[in-house]
Scaffold this motif. Structure first.
Motif, PDB file in Angstrom:
ATOM      1  N   VAL A 300      -2.296  -2.820  -4.898  1.00  0.00           N
ATOM      2  CA  VAL A 300      -1.139  -2.096  -4.383  1.00  0.00           C
ATOM      3  C   VAL A 300      -1.214  -0.634  -4.811  1.00  0.00           C
ATOM      4  CG1 VAL A 300       1.374  -1.858  -4.602  1.00  0.00           C
ATOM      5  CG2 VAL A 300       0.354  -4.120  -4.301  1.00  0.00           C
ATOM      6  N   GLY A 301      -0.924   0.254  -3.861  1.00  0.00           N
ATOM      7  CA  GLY A 301      -0.876   1.680  -4.151  1.00  0.00           C
ATOM      8  C   GLY A 301      -2.218   2.367  -4.211  1.00  0.00           C
ATOM      9  N   GLN A 302      -3.290   1.644  -3.884  1.00  0.00           N
ATOM     10  CA  GLN A 302      -4.626   2.233  -4.002  1.00  0.00           C
ATOM     11  C   GLN A 302      -5.339   2.323  -2.649  1.00  0.00           C
ATOM     12  OE1 GLN A 302      -6.903   0.941  -7.435  1.00  0.00           O
ATOM     13  NE2 GLN A 302      -5.060   0.605  -8.641  1.00  0.00           N
ATOM     14  N   ASP A 303      -4.559   2.327  -1.578  1.00  0.00           N
ATOM     15  CA  ASP A 303      -5.051   2.697  -0.244  1.00  0.00           C
ATOM     16  C   ASP A 303      -3.853   3.251   0.508  1.00  0.00           C
ATOM     17  OD1 ASP A 303      -6.060   3.054   2.268  1.00  0.00           O
ATOM     18  OD2 ASP A 303      -6.960   1.067   2.451  1.00  0.00           O
ATOM     19  N   GLY A 304      -3.793   4.568   0.632  1.00  0.00           N
ATOM     20  CA  GLY A 304      -2.640   5.209   1.245  1.00  0.00           C
ATOM     21  C   GLY A 304      -2.603   5.122   2.754  1.00  0.00           C
ATOM     22  N   THR A 305      -3.741   4.802   3.375  1.00  0.00           N
ATOM     23  CA  THR A 305      -3.795   4.690   4.841  1.00  0.00           C
ATOM     24  C   THR A 305      -4.435   3.349   5.208  1.00  0.00           C
ATOM     25  OG1 THR A 305      -5.901   5.900   4.829  1.00  0.00           O
ATOM     26  CG2 THR A 305      -3.888   7.184   5.223  1.00  0.00           C
ATOM     27  N   PRO A 306      -3.710   2.247   5.001  1.00  0.00           N
ATOM     28  CA  PRO A 306      -4.311   0.914   5.143  1.00  0.00           C
ATOM     29  C   PRO A 306      -4.356   0.384   6.565  1.00  0.00           C
ATOM     30  CG  PRO A 306      -2.045   0.690   4.448  1.00  0.00           C
ATOM     31  CD  PRO A 306      -2.321   2.170   4.519  1.00  0.00           C
ATOM     32  N   GLN A 307      -3.956   1.181   7.557  1.00  0.00           N
ATOM     33  CA  GLN A 307      -3.913   0.662   8.923  1.00  0.00           C
ATOM     34  C   GLN A 307      -5.268   0.144   9.388  1.00  0.00           C
ATOM     35  OE1 GLN A 307      -2.676   3.458   7.714  1.00  0.00           O
ATOM     36  NE2 GLN A 307      -0.856   4.203   8.814  1.00  0.00           N
ATOM     37  N   HIS A 308      -6.358   0.720   8.884  1.00  0.00           N
ATOM     38  CA  HIS A 308      -7.699   0.306   9.297  1.00  0.00           C
ATOM     39  C   HIS A 308      -7.972  -1.146   8.943  1.00  0.00           C
ATOM     40  CE1 HIS A 308      -9.598   0.266   5.233  1.00  0.00           C
ATOM     41  NE2 HIS A 308      -8.615   1.110   4.960  1.00  0.00           N
ATOM     42  N   ARG A 309      -7.255  -1.682   7.961  1.00  0.00           N
ATOM     43  CA  ARG A 309      -7.489  -3.059   7.533  1.00  0.00           C
ATOM     44  C   ARG A 309      -7.073  -4.051   8.624  1.00  0.00           C
ATOM     45  NH1 ARG A 309      -8.907  -3.080   2.095  1.00  0.00           N
ATOM     46  NH2 ARG A 309      -8.634  -1.039   1.121  1.00  0.00           N
ATOM     47  N   TYR A 310      -6.028  -3.739   9.347  1.00  0.00           N
ATOM     48  CA  TYR A 310      -5.663  -4.575  10.489  1.00  0.00           C
ATOM     49  C   TYR A 310      -6.781  -4.577  11.536  1.00  0.00           C
ATOM     50  CZ  TYR A 310      -0.846  -4.440   8.690  1.00  0.00           C
ATOM     51  OH  TYR A 310       0.276  -4.567   7.917  1.00  0.00           O
TER      52      TYR A 310
END
Length: 508
Positions: A300-310
């Motif tokens: 948590v808190g260590q990927d500020g732009t996580p949209q790529h994970r979807y």
């Protein structure tokens, strides 16, 4: 239902839990349960069945936390049986197997006895190899499960799929359900049994003595002989438990598949990142089912732009399931990973009175939470429970020193944010709808810029232990990279361990 993130889950959008009024003034009960997810409601239900008076509170309301954001599998431990046996020994690995089997059996019994319509079903689950060494993991797990008496079958591949999975280990009599429908049914049963339930009531502090425990909330105080802290991560300890658990974000994509194109199944792989899959059958009027696929975990808190994970989950799915059509759902949740792969269930260390924890559920929240409720009920009733030596929250993490130190070093490294400049120099550098850290002399501010340009200034210091929060552009939240607390754009707590909001700073 109020949920704790920007995107609703399949479960929170397709079922409703009746709202519960806030606590009004001081009160008392035999047992106070803090947390309105599967852990808290199951504990409340079991204790009421024992004749205890029970009062349950939740900061938001029943089902508004992480239970509503799970994928709701009942399957073997994420950490693998062979790893549990290596760390804890065969006897404790057998305890784990027993707890998983009995927890799943209990859910099935509750569903039947309380007539809860929640799509519960037994089905096979498959462990499949992925990445280097994947086949070896399947081999080791097969040997360990046979030795432990787990009901498994080794197969050449998962039957019924176009994708050649390679050698697989089939775990029989696993399960799945609709978690919010289950919570709604449990809530009805709790109220029928005389339980008191209050939403909108955040626990701020817990004070325990040998004579009882007081829970201080925003709405009054609760005096109880015993307290069960079932809040995913404990709010009542600053240090003791937070070196033993770490918050991880996990992501879920739900894709439509033609009705009947796939038979219900569970599947998970050995990769890093790893993926887990289930099929959710929709109402008969719908021409499709939902293939639910999760994974891509990170701290948590260590990927500020996580949209790529979807996008990565979707790509993984389309490569293996040609039946997949358009994406219907995207959501995320937070899981607490235990330091040694086994949850922390039982008496809370460092407390003078009867305080019990259910935490460290990893990706097995439905199973661990149910087992935890069973264990703490036995302890409150002064009964012997055979799982206590395995799940004891006071135990030292059974893991290599190197792995443990790496995790702690990761946490400590996050405090260097206070030695650095901000991410942007001024608020007008923040894009509309986003947030960023801004340095103002000795102060580090968490600043959000709304679509209409309105600015919200907050202290970047997480009230739990002072780590600087980071902006999460996917969930539009401020997330603590040290211990997993999360806050909305106004600074209100979305997820503990922090019990207090981010401090407001007057705009200039």
């Amino acid at each position: 239902m109020q949920t704790n993130a920007a995107s609703p889950s399949l479960w929170t959008a397709t079922a409703q839990v009746p709202p519960n009024p806030p606590l009004e003034g001081d009160t008392q009960a035999d047992v106070c349960v803090v947390g309105g997810g599967i852990a808290g409601l199951t504990a409340a239900y079991l204790l009421l069945k024992e004749g205890r008076s029970v009062l349950l509170i939740d900061a938001l309301d029943v089902g508004a936390g992480e239970t509503g954001r799970t994928t709701a599998h009942f399957f073997p431990p994420d950490e693998r049986y062979f790893e549990i046996a290596r760390r804890f020994g065969d006897a404790k690995a057998a305890m784990l197997r027993d707890s998983y089997e009995r927890a799943t059996d209990l859910v099935e019994t509750i569903v039947q006895s309380e007539q809860i319509t929640c799509d519960f079903r037994r089905l096979d689950g498959y462990l499949v190899p992925a990445g280097p060494g994947g086949a070896d993991v399947v081999d080791k797990e097969h040997a360990a499960t046979v030795k432990l008496g787990v009901d498994v079958t080794r197969m050449l591949r998962v039957p019924g799929l176009d994708w050649d999975t390679g050698p697989t280990l089939c775990f029989h009599r696993q399960a799945q359900f609709h978690p919010v429908k289950y919570l709604a049914g449990l809530l009805r049963a709790i109220k029928r049994l005389g339980g008191q339930v209050h939403g909108g009531t955040r626990a701020r502090e817990l004070t325990s003595t040998a004579d009882g425990t007081t829970v201080t909330t925003e709405r009054g105080t609760i005096r109880a002989r015993a307290v069960v802290v079932a809040t995913n991560t404990p709010f009542n300890t600053r240090v003791i438990m937070h070196t033993k658990v770490a918050g991880y974000h996990s992501y879920v994509v739900g894709l439509k598949v033609p009705r009947g194109a796939l038979q219900p199944f569970l599947l998970w792989d050995t990769g890093d990142p790893y993926y887990y899959v289930r099929l959710d059958a929709q109402e008969a009027a719908q021409p499709y089912d939902i293939l639910v696929v999760g994974g891509q975990d990170h701290k948590v808190g260590q990927d500020g732009t996580p949209q790529h994970r979807y996008d990565e989950i979707e790509a993984w799915t389309r490569q293996r399931f040609p039946q997949a059509q358009e994406v219907a759902w995207r959501w995320s949740g937070e899981v607490m990973e235990p330091a040694d792969g086994v949850a922390y269930l039982g008496r809370a260390p460092g407390e003078k009175g009867e305080v019990y924890l259910i935490t460290g559920d990893s990706g097995n929240g439905m199973t661990h939470c149910t087992a935890g409720a069973m264990l703490v009920t036995d302890l409150i009733q002064n009964r012997t429970n055979p799982w206590v030596p395995l799940y004891n929250p006071a135990r030292k993490p059974v893991r290599s020193l190197g792995e443990y130190m790496l995790e702690q070093a990761n946490t400590l490294a996050q405090y260097t944010d206070w030695l650095q400049g901000g991410e942007v120099s001024a608020p007008d550098r923040i894009p509309p709808g986003e947030g960023a850290l801004i340095r103002d002399g000795l102060k580090l501010m968490a600043v959000h810029r709304a679509d209409d340009g309105k600015l919200t200034f907050l202290s970047a210091a997480c009230p739990h232990m002072g780590c600087a929060v980071h902006w999460n552009s996917g969930e539009k939240s401020w997330d603590c990279p040290c211990h997993g607390s999360r806050f909305d754009i106004e600074g209100k707590v979305l997820h503990g361990p922090s019990a207090a909001p981010l401090a407001r700073i007057d705009s200039k």
